[in-house]
Structures are given as structure tokens and as C-alpha cells.
Design a protein around this motif. Sequence first.
Motif, short mmCIF file in Angstrom:
data_model
loop_
_atom_site.label_atom_id
_atom_site.label_comp_id
_atom_site.label_asym_id
_atom_site.label_seq_id
_atom_site.Cartn_x
_atom_site.Cartn_y
_atom_site.Cartn_z
N THR A 84 -4.43 -24.55 19.62
CA THR A 84 -5.17 -23.91 18.53
C THR A 84 -5.78 -24.92 17.57
O THR A 84 -6.79 -24.62 16.92
CB THR A 84 -4.26 -22.96 17.73
N VAL A 85 -5.19 -26.11 17.44
CA VAL A 85 -5.75 -27.13 16.54
C VAL A 85 -6.60 -28.14 17.31
O VAL A 85 -6.98 -29.17 16.76
CB VAL A 85 -4.64 -27.87 15.77
N GLN A 86 -6.94 -27.84 18.57
CA GLN A 86 -7.81 -28.69 19.38
C GLN A 86 -7.25 -30.12 19.47
O GLN A 86 -7.95 -31.10 19.25
CB GLN A 86 -9.22 -28.71 18.79
N SER A 87 -5.98 -30.23 19.82
CA SER A 87 -5.36 -31.55 19.91
C SER A 87 -5.69 -32.21 21.25
O SER A 87 -6.24 -31.58 22.17
CB SER A 87 -3.84 -31.42 19.76
N ARG A 88 -5.36 -33.48 21.36
CA ARG A 88 -5.46 -34.15 22.66
C ARG A 88 -4.44 -33.55 23.62
O ARG A 88 -3.33 -33.19 23.23
CB ARG A 88 -5.17 -35.65 22.51
N ARG A 89 -4.80 -33.49 24.88
CA ARG A 89 -3.94 -32.83 25.86
C ARG A 89 -2.60 -33.55 26.01
O ARG A 89 -1.56 -32.92 26.18
CB ARG A 89 -4.66 -32.75 27.20
N ARG A 90 -2.62 -34.88 25.95
CA ARG A 90 -1.37 -35.63 26.15
C ARG A 90 -0.44 -35.54 24.94
O ARG A 90 0.71 -35.99 25.02
CB ARG A 90 -1.66 -37.08 26.48
N LEU A 91 -0.91 -34.97 23.83
CA LEU A 91 -0.06 -34.80 22.66
C LEU A 91 0.53 -33.41 22.56
O LEU A 91 1.36 -33.16 21.69
CB LEU A 91 -0.86 -35.10 21.38
N VAL A 92 0.11 -32.50 23.43
CA VAL A 92 0.57 -31.11 23.35
C VAL A 92 2.06 -31.01 23.66
O VAL A 92 2.81 -30.30 22.96
CB VAL A 92 -0.26 -30.22 24.28
N VAL A 93 2.52 -31.71 24.69
CA VAL A 93 3.94 -31.64 25.05
C VAL A 93 4.83 -32.21 23.94
O VAL A 93 5.85 -31.58 23.59
CB VAL A 93 4.20 -32.36 26.39
N PRO A 94 4.52 -33.37 23.35
CA PRO A 94 5.34 -33.81 22.21
C PRO A 94 5.39 -32.80 21.07
O PRO A 94 6.42 -32.68 20.40
CB PRO A 94 4.65 -35.12 21.77
N MET A 95 4.30 -32.08 20.84
CA MET A 95 4.32 -31.03 19.81
C MET A 95 5.34 -29.96 20.16
O MET A 95 6.08 -29.48 19.29
CB MET A 95 2.93 -30.39 19.68
N GLY A 96 5.39 -29.56 21.42
CA GLY A 96 6.36 -28.55 21.84
C GLY A 96 7.78 -29.03 21.67
O GLY A 96 8.65 -28.28 21.19
N VAL A 97 8.04 -30.29 22.00
CA VAL A 97 9.40 -30.84 21.86
C VAL A 97 9.79 -30.90 20.38
O VAL A 97 10.92 -30.55 20.00
CB VAL A 97 9.48 -32.23 22.51
N LEU A 98 8.88 -31.31 19.53
CA LEU A 98 9.17 -31.37 18.09
C LEU A 98 9.43 -29.98 17.52
O LEU A 98 10.29 -29.80 16.64
CB LEU A 98 8.00 -32.01 17.35
N THR A 99 8.71 -28.98 18.02
CA THR A 99 8.95 -27.61 17.57
C THR A 99 10.35 -27.16 17.96
O THR A 99 11.05 -26.51 17.17
CB THR A 99 7.91 -26.65 18.18
N VAL A 100 10.78 -27.50 19.16
CA VAL A 100 12.15 -27.17 19.59
C VAL A 100 13.17 -27.84 18.69
O VAL A 100 14.17 -27.23 18.29
CB VAL A 100 12.36 -27.59 21.06
N VAL A 101 12.93 -29.09 18.32
CA VAL A 101 13.84 -29.81 17.43
C VAL A 101 13.93 -29.09 16.08
O VAL A 101 15.03 -28.87 15.55
CB VAL A 101 13.38 -31.26 17.23
N GLY A 102 12.78 -28.71 15.52
CA GLY A 102 12.77 -28.04 14.23
C GLY A 102 13.51 -26.71 14.26
O GLY A 102 14.35 -26.43 13.40
N VAL A 103 13.21 -25.89 15.27
CA VAL A 103 13.87 -24.59 15.38
C VAL A 103 15.36 -24.76 15.67
O VAL A 103 16.20 -24.03 15.14
CB VAL A 103 13.18 -23.74 16.47
N GLY A 104 15.70 -25.75 16.50
CA GLY A 104 17.10 -25.99 16.81
C GLY A 104 17.90 -26.43 15.59
O GLY A 104 19.01 -25.95 15.35
#
Length: 486
Positions: free
Chosen positions: A343-363
Motif C-alpha cells: 500500500t505504501v509502494q515499497s521496494r519488493r525486497r523490503l516487503v518481507v522485513p516489514m512483515g517480520v517487524l509487524t509480527v514482532v510488534g504484535v507479538g
Amino acid sequence: MSDPRTRRARILRGDLPTEPMPMADLLRRTPYRHARIPHQAAGDPTIERGLDLTVRVGELMLRCGAGAPQVEGAMAATAAAAGVDKVDLDITLQSILLQARSSEGHRHTVVRVVRHTRYDYARIVAVHRLVQSLVAGEVTTEEVASRLREVERHPRNFPRWAVSAANAVLASAVAVVIGASPLAAVLTIGVVLVVAGIARLHARVELPEFYGNAINAYAATLLAGGLYAMGAADWISFGESDFAYVVAGGIVAMLPGRTMASAIEDVIFGYPLTGAGRLLAVFLSLTGLIIGIASGLGTMLTITEHSGADFVSPDVLDLRVTSAPIVPAILAALVVGLAAGVTVQSRRRLVVPMGVLTVVGVGVSALLTRVLDIGVVTGTGLAAVSIGVLGRLVAQRLDAPSMVLVVPASFGLLPGLTIFRGLYELVAEGSDSGLLTFQSGLSTLLSAGGVLLAIATGTVLGEFLAAPWDRHMRGSKRPRTDQVPL
């Protein structure tokens, strides 16, 4: 022994005269703080070229959604690398003013106005890497100017339909994080896609964002209410809690989370005017959402009151994020981060780190609120700090500004369910269903506001704490800018 008159004169001497802020202060705690700063003013041609390149860097970053501190750091580094020793820099929500004096004593001033902001984090990363390479001496100012034109003309990474689909998946995943069933998650996607179609219709007449948000929120609430009516008629398995989760997921998809984080960061780091402007934009956008949702709930309550049907059980008001199953919530948090990256038009190789960071925050938030029984606001704030720290460290390793990872990763913490509960309490006040009072609704909304503030301030604090480790986390060999796709 020194003369007493000399000591007295030293004590009574006034402070230093006001001068342009030194480059070292502008670059402090930025990824470019080791840039070499010229020791004397350059000639007119060098100053003109340097200011022109600097303002182009700032304009592109501001137009793509960067906050004032990131824009300031990148512009100061660019100016220093281009031969400018001292610079007066002022950034507002829609304009950039840049001024410097040449060795001949001539003052050069450049002003650039940015009317519209369209989030494009891939371009922010590209500009960040260009500035890093310029500071390191890997490219010349002429090469940076040419590369900037290529970055401006490059198509966006994801087409519009992909962004709409990602926004719908984001809302669905948020609904799962707070406890939605699989059917409710699928129906959330449908609701958000329909609302996206409605948004495209009123976008044709260039309706202001405030009214557009109100219309979108009203439509989302009525669509979710229609699904609940179908569930009440036993057409589908859709209960009152699913209705709350669908609306809450839609709220998170429409919340101005990016602008909220940028606004708080601007205020904290000395840009009160820009931050106040962003906060006003957040307030108006959020007010539009509240009006739309409240109007939709009011319409449904009126319809069900005249039809004699029961609307939503009071048990909905007892729903909490902590009641969601932990495993589906963590998996859904990963999806939230991945979708937010699109949704924020990020680089494709940065999308997975965003997902991992979201898991860390929610966890971390789940651990603090469920296991340690810490309050929601405090737990969310500490989870946001963890996102800020890890986001800054990972971003430096990937040669990207921290905001492009931290802001999307915080989406999993947004308080959509709390906002819905507060609005329902407000709208249902005075009804005979035994719901809480109007004052309780205001208190719930204030709690949601506290969570939003905790997210914004927590992520900024985390980035601040991690800043001293920038140089240690940076990759040993950065790819050249001409080898890095946008």
C-alpha cells in the motif's frame, strides 16, 4: 594570576550571535552524519548547482511521504557533498526554503512548493541511496542529478489494482488479528473492495478527503450491517462480533497512520509548524471516518428500531484484542505487514522485513498485555519502541531509511476495534439495549487516541535509541546506484 576585570568581563559577556545552524547539527543522528562538511564558502556557480540539487532531493522526498527530519537530513548531506558549507533550511508541510551565501558574499535562495503528497517509499529509498553514494564519493553531483530524473520518471512499483487489493487484504488480516473468523475475513475483503470502488467514483469529482472518508466509512458500516442482517436471517454464519471485526478492519485500512507518525516525529524533532499541519490533517481525516461510521451505525439502529429487530448484542462492547487466538493473530500480523508494504509502494525486497517487524510488534504487544497484564496503551507503546529499534537497525543493514520499515510495521497495532466500540457507545447512548453511556464512549475514543499517540511516540523513541548503531549495522559494501532498480 588573571586580572579580575578580565574574569568579570568573561562572566558578563553575552551569548554568541545568531547564525545559520551548523551542518553538523543538521546531520546529527541521521544516517549521513559522517558526511564531510566544507570549511569555507564556495563560489557562486558551486552554490547554485548545490542548492538546485539539494532542493530537488528534498522536494522528491517530501512529495513521496517522507517526514521533515528525514528530508532535512538528506538535504543537509546533499548540500555538504555538493560544496555548500552553511545553509539556512526551512521545511513546512508544502514548501521548502533553502538559502546559502557564496564566497563572493552573494546570498542565494531557492523555494520549492509541494502541493500533493503521494506515498511512494520505493522512491524514498532510491533517493536515500543516492545521497549515501554522493556522501561516500561514489558518484558526482551531475550523476545524482541525472539519476534523480530517472527516479522521478520511473513507474510506480505496484499498479493501482494491486494497491487496492493489498488494502483489502490488510483490513482482512487486521480483522483476524483481533479475532475474526475465516468467513468474516473473506467478507472484509469484499467490503473494502466495494468501498474502494465507491472511492474511485467520488474521486472523479475531486471531493476533499474529509468528505471522501466520511462517505467511505458510512458505506463500509452499512455493508457490514447488511452482512449482519443476512447472518441474523441465517443466510450466512455471520454474528454480531463478526460485524464489529469487519468494521474495525475497515477502520484500520482507512486510518491515517502514516501521517500520524510523521506528525509526531516532526513535532518532537523541532518542526512544530509542519507537525501541527500534519496533526490537523490527521484530525480532519479521523473526524471524517468517525462521522461516517457514526452515521452508518445511527442509520442501522434506526432501521432495526422501526423493524423491531435486535441489532448488536451488548457483548460486542466486551470484545478485546486480547481475546483473539494468538497463533492466527501472529500469522495475520505477518500478512498485515506484507500488505502494508504494497500500500505504501515499497521496494519488493523490503516487503518481507516489514512483515517480520509487524509480527514482532504484535507479538510484543500480546506478551505484555496478555501474559504480563500491562495496560493496552503502555503495552502498545513498548511494542512500538521495539519496532522502532529493530526497524532502524534492519533499515541500516538494507541501506534504507528507517521510516519505510517502521511506519508500515506499526499498522498491526492500530486500535480499530477500540474506535468502533467507542463510536457504538456514542451512537447507542439512550437506547433501551442496556449499553454504556455517552461519557463511556468518549472515554473509549480517548483511549484509542492514547494508543495512536503511543504508537507514534514509541516508534520515534525506538529509532532515536537505535541511531548510535547506524554505522555498525550498515552493510560493508553498498550496491552502486546504477545497479539498484527502483
